[in-house]
Design an enzyme around this catalytic site. Structure first.
Site, mmCIF file in Angstrom:
data_model
loop_
_atom_site.group_PDB
_atom_site.id
_atom_site.type_symbol
_atom_site.label_atom_id
_atom_site.label_comp_id
_atom_site.label_asym_id
_atom_site.label_seq_id
_atom_site.Cartn_x
_atom_site.Cartn_y
_atom_site.Cartn_z
ATOM 1 N N ASP A 1 0.265 -5.155 4.772
ATOM 2 C CA ASP A 1 -1.153 -4.516 4.308
ATOM 3 C C ASP A 1 -1.877 -5.681 4.057
ATOM 4 O OD1 ASP A 1 -2.915 -2.578 4.979
ATOM 5 O OD2 ASP A 1 -2.834 -1.541 3.030
ATOM 6 N N LYS B 1 1.556 7.924 0.103
ATOM 7 C CA LYS B 1 1.851 8.179 1.725
ATOM 8 C C LYS B 1 3.068 8.835 1.664
ATOM 9 C CE LYS B 1 -0.042 3.787 3.307
ATOM 10 N NZ LYS B 1 -1.148 4.463 4.320
ATOM 11 N N ARG C 1 -11.047 -0.448 2.417
ATOM 12 C CA ARG C 1 -12.578 -0.750 2.367
ATOM 13 C C ARG C 1 -13.015 -1.099 1.053
ATOM 14 N NH1 ARG C 1 -12.725 5.151 5.233
ATOM 15 N NH2 ARG C 1 -10.659 4.456 5.939
ATOM 16 N N ASP D 1 0.800 -1.088 -0.079
ATOM 17 C CA ASP D 1 0.074 0.107 0.030
ATOM 18 C C ASP D 1 0.924 1.389 -0.043
ATOM 19 O OD1 ASP D 1 -1.920 1.872 0.215
ATOM 20 O OD2 ASP D 1 -2.536 1.277 2.336
HETATM 21 N N1 BES Z 1 -3.144 0.504 5.331
HETATM 22 C C1 BES Z 1 -3.376 1.621 5.660
HETATM 23 C C2 BES Z 1 -3.786 1.568 7.197
HETATM 24 C C3 BES Z 1 -2.447 1.193 8.131
HETATM 25 C C4 BES Z 1 -1.958 2.245 8.455
HETATM 26 C C5 BES Z 1 -2.173 0.048 8.385
HETATM 27 C C6 BES Z 1 -0.835 2.120 9.429
HETATM 28 C C7 BES Z 1 -1.229 -0.114 9.156
HETATM 29 C C8 BES Z 1 -0.343 0.943 9.793
HETATM 30 C C9 BES Z 1 -4.713 1.991 5.069
HETATM 31 O O1 BES Z 1 -5.013 1.852 3.888
HETATM 32 C C10 BES Z 1 -4.826 3.478 5.106
HETATM 33 O O2 BES Z 1 -3.875 4.099 4.394
HETATM 34 N N2 BES Z 1 -5.598 4.053 5.630
HETATM 35 C C11 BES Z 1 -5.782 5.578 5.662
HETATM 36 C C12 BES Z 1 -7.112 6.209 5.669
HETATM 37 C C13 BES Z 1 -7.465 7.594 5.287
HETATM 38 C C14 BES Z 1 -6.857 8.021 4.258
HETATM 39 C C15 BES Z 1 -8.979 7.965 5.634
HETATM 40 C C16 BES Z 1 -5.244 6.165 7.163
HETATM 41 O O3 BES Z 1 -5.429 5.495 8.237
HETATM 42 O O4 BES Z 1 -4.448 6.952 7.216
HETATM 43 ZN ZN ZN Z 2 -4.164 -0.117 3.224
HETATM 44 ZN ZN ZN Z 3 -4.125 3.016 2.180
#
Ligand code: BES
Ligand code: ZN
Ligand code: ZN
Length: 505
Positions: free
Chosen positions: A291, A280, A354, A273
């Protein structure tokens, strides 16, 4: 590692070291400790009185019995087990893990563990073996130097006076579950380049072949036909095609009761991811190889089921994709249509988990699932809410949620329920589509679950957010740093309890 149980006395154990639990503030007054104290010429009393060990969790003291008489093991390892009143089965696993990690580090090859837990021998033996196998896992597959080469070759679980059959069964169950947890951890640890969606599907096929599971996989063309526009929107930016893995465990004899009920486990399988176009930051991005841990958890649980053979079926659905930016990638502002027909405005391409789960949950329902537990490293927000201690659990079926929490408590894994009131769903209303994939800064873990809820209509559903708990940033006395395998043990126990409950009904 060869593992066996024994019901004979501690002094009989023909091993290099005997690992014995000691409780916080414990005195040498009677029973096993007193017996060992006498055999060791008062050593145990003296280290406890000098407070070399206080019995706190994770503490260890190794005693050498050079002039010992009447005891085969030449070493006794005292292992702190915490408060006696708090010594549940999960703590038994940790005690065994701590003992094994310590004794391996001293290059010892044969060990007997004396858990000193009350209650039935079978679950105690299972937790000891599980804890030992999990404790000895090292995520050093890709090291060529400084690899852990030492190995405990023989492990004995010593529960004096236990029934042989209970010990044998416990040991076998513990081995199956421990190895399945490590299977999940091994997958979680794989770099993105070595575990693409295609390779993950191959691993699932191999799993099915090895253990006699039904296997199927949808490629992108088939997903297109199913109308899985949400899942497909995530893989658009990648050269690697998405895969939807389906595994099914069918019991040897079909279930008598509840024939129409089918439990499905659905797990997020993002093999890397990057965030996609909503890229990111670079710091810690390498960790986003894990992930896919939700998907690996589903595979680990099914792997255990295929060997434990409970009399109820289990479906596993794992949507796999990379999330990468490119000229073809989905952009913030795009609108996609999910399999259920719902339209989704993509606000942030980093909220991709999601999107793939939405279609996977809908597909599980199409395959006949009536009860769905999904699991995912879904939100960074869950670490803010619950740290690395509790898994967040949310859902629409309170009985199911309570049962998962209770199943976790029995094996030492913690779950904490977050609310999912309908008010939260307002945050994911879109101006131009049915819903949007981000609900703003407030309650990030909850709004992610509110999004999934839109696709779990008509199902008994629970969601586990394991983003805070799937990876250990530091080593513990009972476990290496890295992937934890969280929730595998809980879900195996959940299935065991469902069988028991349905037999009682
Ligand atoms: N895979 C990430 C969540 C994650 C963060 C897993 C840290 C493990 C460690 C997920 O896909 C993500 O990036 N979520 C975002 C959502 C946001 C953009 C609403 C997040 O949590 O920042
Ligand atoms: Zn993710
Ligand atoms: Zn993500």
């Amino acid at each position: 590692m060869q593992v066996q149980g024994t019901a004979s006395g501690a002094k009989e154990a023909d091993v290099q070291a005997l690992a014995v639990a000691v409780f916080q503030g414990e005195k040498v007054e009677r029973g096993l400790l007193q017996e060992l104290d006498q055999l060791s010429g008062g050593l145990i009393k003296s280290v406890l009185e000098a407070e070399e060990i206080k019995g706190k969790e994770g503490e260890t003291v190794l005693l050498h019995l050079s002039k010992a008489q009447g005891i085969k093991a030449q070493r006794i390892l005292l292992v702190g087990a915490g408060e006696k009143s708090d010594y549940q089965l999960g703590k038994v696993s940790q005690m065994a893990g701590t003992a094994c990690r310590f004794l391996r580090s001293r290059n010892l090859k044969s060990v007997a563990i004396v858990p000193r837990a009350e209650g039935e021998a079978q679950p105690v033996a299972a937790r000891v073996v599980e804890g030992a196998i999990i404790g000895l896992f090292e995520p050093d597959k890709y090291r060529t130097e400084d690899k852990e080469k030492r190995e405990i070759e023989r492990l004995i679980v010593l529960i004096e006076g236990a029934a042989e059959e209970a010990l044998r069964r416990g040991v076998e169950q513990g081995r199956i579950v421990g190895e399945s947890v490590n299977y999940t951890r091994d997958l979680a640890n794989e770099p993105g380049a070595y575990l693409t969606p295609t390779i993950m599907a191959t691993r699932a096929r191999e799993l099915a072949q090895e253990f006699g599971l039904t296997f199927d996989v949808l490629d992108e063309e088939q997903m297109e036909k199913e109308g899985m526009g949400s899942l497909l929107s995530v893989s658009r930016g990648s050269e690697e095609p998405a895969k939807l893995i389906i595994l099914k465990y069918a019991p040897p004899t079909p279930p008598g009761k509840n024939q129409n009920e089918l439990l499905a486990l659905v797990g997020k399988g993002i093999t890397f991811d990057s965030g996609g176009i909503s890229l990111k930051p670079g710091e810690n991005m390498e960790l986003m190889k894990y992930d896919m841990t939700g998907g690996a958890t589903v595979m680990g649980v099914i792997r255990a089921m295929a060997q434990l053979k409970p009399p109820i079926p289990l479906l596993g659905v794992v949507p796999c994709s990379e999330n990468l930016p490119s000229g073809r990638a989905t952009k913030p502002g795009d609108v996609v249509r999910a399999m259920t027909g719902k339209t989704i405005e993509i606000i942030n391409t980093d909220a991709e988990g999601r999107l793939i789960l939405a279609d996977a949950i809908a597909y599980a329902k199409k395959l006949g699932a009536t009860q769905v537990i999904d699991m995912a490293t879904l939100t960074g927000a869950v670490s803010i809410a619950l740290g690395d201690v509790n898994v967040a659990i949310l859902g629409t079926d309170q009985e199911l949620i309570d049962e998962v929490i209770a199943s976790g408590r029995e094996v030492g894994e913690k779950f904490w329920q977050l609310p999912l009131d309908k008010e939260y769903s307002k945050q994911i209303k879109s101006d131009i589509a049915d819903i949007k994939n981000v609900g703003g800064r407030k309650g990030g873990t909850i709004t992610a679950a509110a999004f999934l809820k839109e696709f779990a209509e008509g199902l008994s559903w629970a969601h586990l957010d394991i983003a805070g708990t799937a990876w250990g940033d530091e080593a513990k006395p009972f476990r290496a740093k890295g992937p934890t395998g969280i929730a595998v043990r809980t879900l195996v126990n959940f299935v065991r309890r469902s069988v028991e409950n349905s037999e009682l009904a």
